[in-house]
Design an enzyme around this catalytic site. Sequence first.
Site, PDB file in Angstrom:
ATOM      1  N   SER A 186       2.216  -6.011 -37.971  1.00 26.11           N
ATOM      2  CA  SER A 186       1.412  -7.114 -37.455  1.00 26.11           C
ATOM      3  C   SER A 186       0.005  -7.117 -38.026  1.00 26.11           C
ATOM      4  O   SER A 186      -0.539  -6.090 -38.427  1.00 26.11           O
ATOM      5  CB  SER A 186       1.324  -7.012 -35.922  1.00 26.11           C
ATOM      6  OG  SER A 186       0.689  -5.795 -35.550  1.00 26.11           O
ATOM      7  N   ASP A 190      -2.685   4.236 -35.774  1.00 20.75           N
ATOM      8  CA  ASP A 190      -2.548   3.615 -37.095  1.00 20.75           C
ATOM      9  C   ASP A 190      -3.289   4.422 -38.157  1.00 20.75           C
ATOM     10  O   ASP A 190      -2.814   4.561 -39.290  1.00 20.75           O
ATOM     11  CB  ASP A 190      -3.078   2.181 -37.054  1.00 20.75           C
ATOM     12  CG  ASP A 190      -2.281   1.293 -36.111  1.00 20.75           C
ATOM     13  OD1 ASP A 190      -1.057   1.503 -35.992  1.00 20.75           O
ATOM     14  OD2 ASP A 190      -2.873   0.389 -35.500  1.00 20.75           O
TER      15      ASP A 190
END
Length: 311
Positions: free
Chosen positions: A8, A252
């Site tokens: 995303s 992340d």
Amino acid sequence: MSILVCGSMAYDSIMVFHDRFKNHILPEQIHILNLSFLVPEMRREFGGCAGNIAYNLRLLGADPLIVATVGDDAAPYFKHLDELGLRRNHVRQVEGSFTAQAFITTDLDDNQITAFHPGAMMHSQLNQVADIPGASLGIVSPDGPEGMLAHVEGFAAGGVPFVFDPGQALPILSGEQLLRCLKLARYCTVNDYEARLMSEKTGRSIAEMAAEVKALVVTLGGDGSQIYVDGECIQIPAVKADAIADPTGCGDAYRAGLLYGLAQGWDWTRTGRLAAVMGAIKIASRGPQNHRPSREDIAERYRSAFGELPW
């Protein structure tokens, strides 16, 4: 040869309510809940798993390719990527949609109320990793479920080793789908809660899931991480952060360290340690893409934590 980062891209609108939600929510009236919070503080951050992972790979000196979908409102994010020198050849703009975005309101007790609009993310299957030449490594991170499953199949069909990173998509993937992804992936990474959830949904133990991939990485927050490989468990200690400002995007950043080490052919201890360093650097800054260490800064943090330079 490129690292393909599938996932995303999103805007995070973060607002601060200078009070406590509990002072305004009446338990006996929750069946007619109708609340409005004044939020004098607000900031908008660039986020999304693919955006964050690619950002951290760029800090490490890599040149990743983002594979994602965005909406009509993507111009500021495109400008941001261009300024960072991140290629957007495979960031597809879906007409008539918004870029995925989260609206997060935090109170003085750090409780949060979040509304998430997936927008263009739900069209991620429009991108086909098989159409992208020269990939040496990939990651399938949280995205629209159809896109995630398509990317898993595409990497496997093309013989490209990849990391399966189900993250926030775990609740919407079935146990059967998760097992299929594990069987096709070379590596898998989850946090400890996600590991338990995936174990419940698949009916497999951690050891059994680890046996499906070359390596299963489980992050444990402040307790470091564990890398299950070749029937053993490598313990990676957490790296002490300079400050605890914001955990958003730490996972992340960690995954970017994993990908960098894998791309360089490093052993798992060295790879896991770099991942831990990246997470510690990120948590000291607000927002997922506001830290700005140089490669030299990253190397020094690694040396300070582990007594040697990473490269």
